[in-house]
Design a protein around this motif. Structure first.
Motif, PDB file in Angstrom:
ATOM      1  N   SER A  73     -33.302 -28.042 -46.813  1.00  0.00           N
ATOM      2  CA  SER A  73     -33.464 -26.658 -47.640  1.00  0.00           C
ATOM      3  C   SER A  73     -34.339 -27.048 -48.817  1.00  0.00           C
ATOM      4  O   SER A  73     -34.418 -28.049 -49.451  1.00  0.00           O
ATOM      5  N   PRO A  77     -28.761 -23.420 -50.301  1.00  0.00           N
ATOM      6  CA  PRO A  77     -28.867 -22.358 -49.519  1.00  0.00           C
ATOM      7  C   PRO A  77     -27.457 -21.618 -49.511  1.00  0.00           C
ATOM      8  O   PRO A  77     -26.427 -22.427 -49.683  1.00  0.00           O
ATOM      9  N   ASP A  81     -29.758 -17.918 -46.059  1.00  0.00           N
ATOM     10  CA  ASP A  81     -30.683 -18.401 -46.441  1.00  0.00           C
ATOM     11  C   ASP A  81     -31.514 -19.146 -45.279  1.00  0.00           C
ATOM     12  O   ASP A  81     -30.832 -20.005 -44.582  1.00  0.00           O
ATOM     13  N   TYR A 104     -29.085 -20.868 -42.681  1.00  0.00           N
ATOM     14  CA  TYR A 104     -28.298 -22.102 -42.687  1.00  0.00           C
ATOM     15  C   TYR A 104     -27.000 -21.872 -41.496  1.00  0.00           C
ATOM     16  O   TYR A 104     -26.642 -22.785 -41.203  1.00  0.00           O
TER      17      TYR A 104
END
Length: 235
Positions: A73, A77, A81, A104
């Motif tokens: 990421s 996140p 996201d 996610y």
């Protein structure tokens, strides 16, 4: 997060540099490099492996072929996201990377079940590795990154990572970056990524500053640190 390139094939070289070398290189880069779309970011990763760390143990032996599986990421996140599920392979010095972009929350289900739920060619390649290794989360690795690309050659990419941290507990991207340091204060990991050869100006600069290639592996160093701790605990 906008859609991005999901397949890569390139040469990558790593270097460990100190703050003095960093300052001199950054002065040089002002005329040769420009920041890319991510420019400055916090990168968080969960590395996956077999229950007995088969993948990283094989990688440390420096074979002709090796691969890693990770969730990545940019920043910390939330559930919806986007993150990246990545398979990174290296064969005879060439790095191949395949990745899927997904929320996610979806990625966590995917890795818990070892089902990437994507019928594209990239999805099928990743699914093969998931079926073969049956990986599980092993370590978190986070770092701050500066990312640049060449002004004249956008295929030339240089990244500089510092504040490198890892932990083998709380293996969640949403927990943010904290843990044990893997680099000494003032050190950076520089990666030079090219499709072909390194430009002459860069090769000359590395030579003048005595910047030498390093086989530093973030996951590899984290694993060795974990192994030493285990051996100490066992007496």
């Amino acid at each position: 997060m906008k859609k991005s390139i999901n397949t890569f094939k390139r040469y990558e070289k790593k270097y460990i540099i100190d703050s003095n070398q960093y300052d001199k290189l950054m002065m040089l880069f002002k005329n040769q490099m420009q920041f890319d779309e991510y420019s400055e970011s916090q990168i968080n990763n969960i590395y996956y492996d077999t229950h007995d760390f088969k993948m990283i143990r094989a990688s440390i032996e420096k074979p002709v072929y090796k691969e890693k599986i990770r969730l990545r990421s940019y920043g910390t996140p939330e559930a919806y996201d986007d993150v990246f599920l990545e398979i990174k392979k290296k064969h005879d010095g060439i790095v191949y990377k395949r990745r899927l972009q997904m929320p996610y929350s979806t990625a966590k289900v995917c890795m818990t079940k070892n089902k990437c739920m994507d019928n594209t060619q990239i999805g099928k390649e990743i699914q093969w590795s998931l079926d073969y290794y049956r990986p599980e989360p092993k370590v978190f690795i986070g770092y701050h990154r500066l990312a640049m690309k060449g002004i004249e050659d956008e295929n030339l990419r240089i990244t500089l990572d510092n504040n490198l941290l890892f932990r083998d507990y709380d293996l969640s991207l949403s927990s943010g970056s904290y843990g044990q340091y893997l680099l000494e204060k003032g050190q950076y990991i520089m990666e030079i990524k090219t499709i072909g050869g390194m430009p002459l100006w860069l090769s000359k600069a590395l030579d003048e500053l005595k910047v030498m290639p390093s086989s530093f592996s973030k996951y590899g160093v984290a694993y060795k640190t974990m192994l030493r701790r285990f051996l100490l605990e066992e007496g």
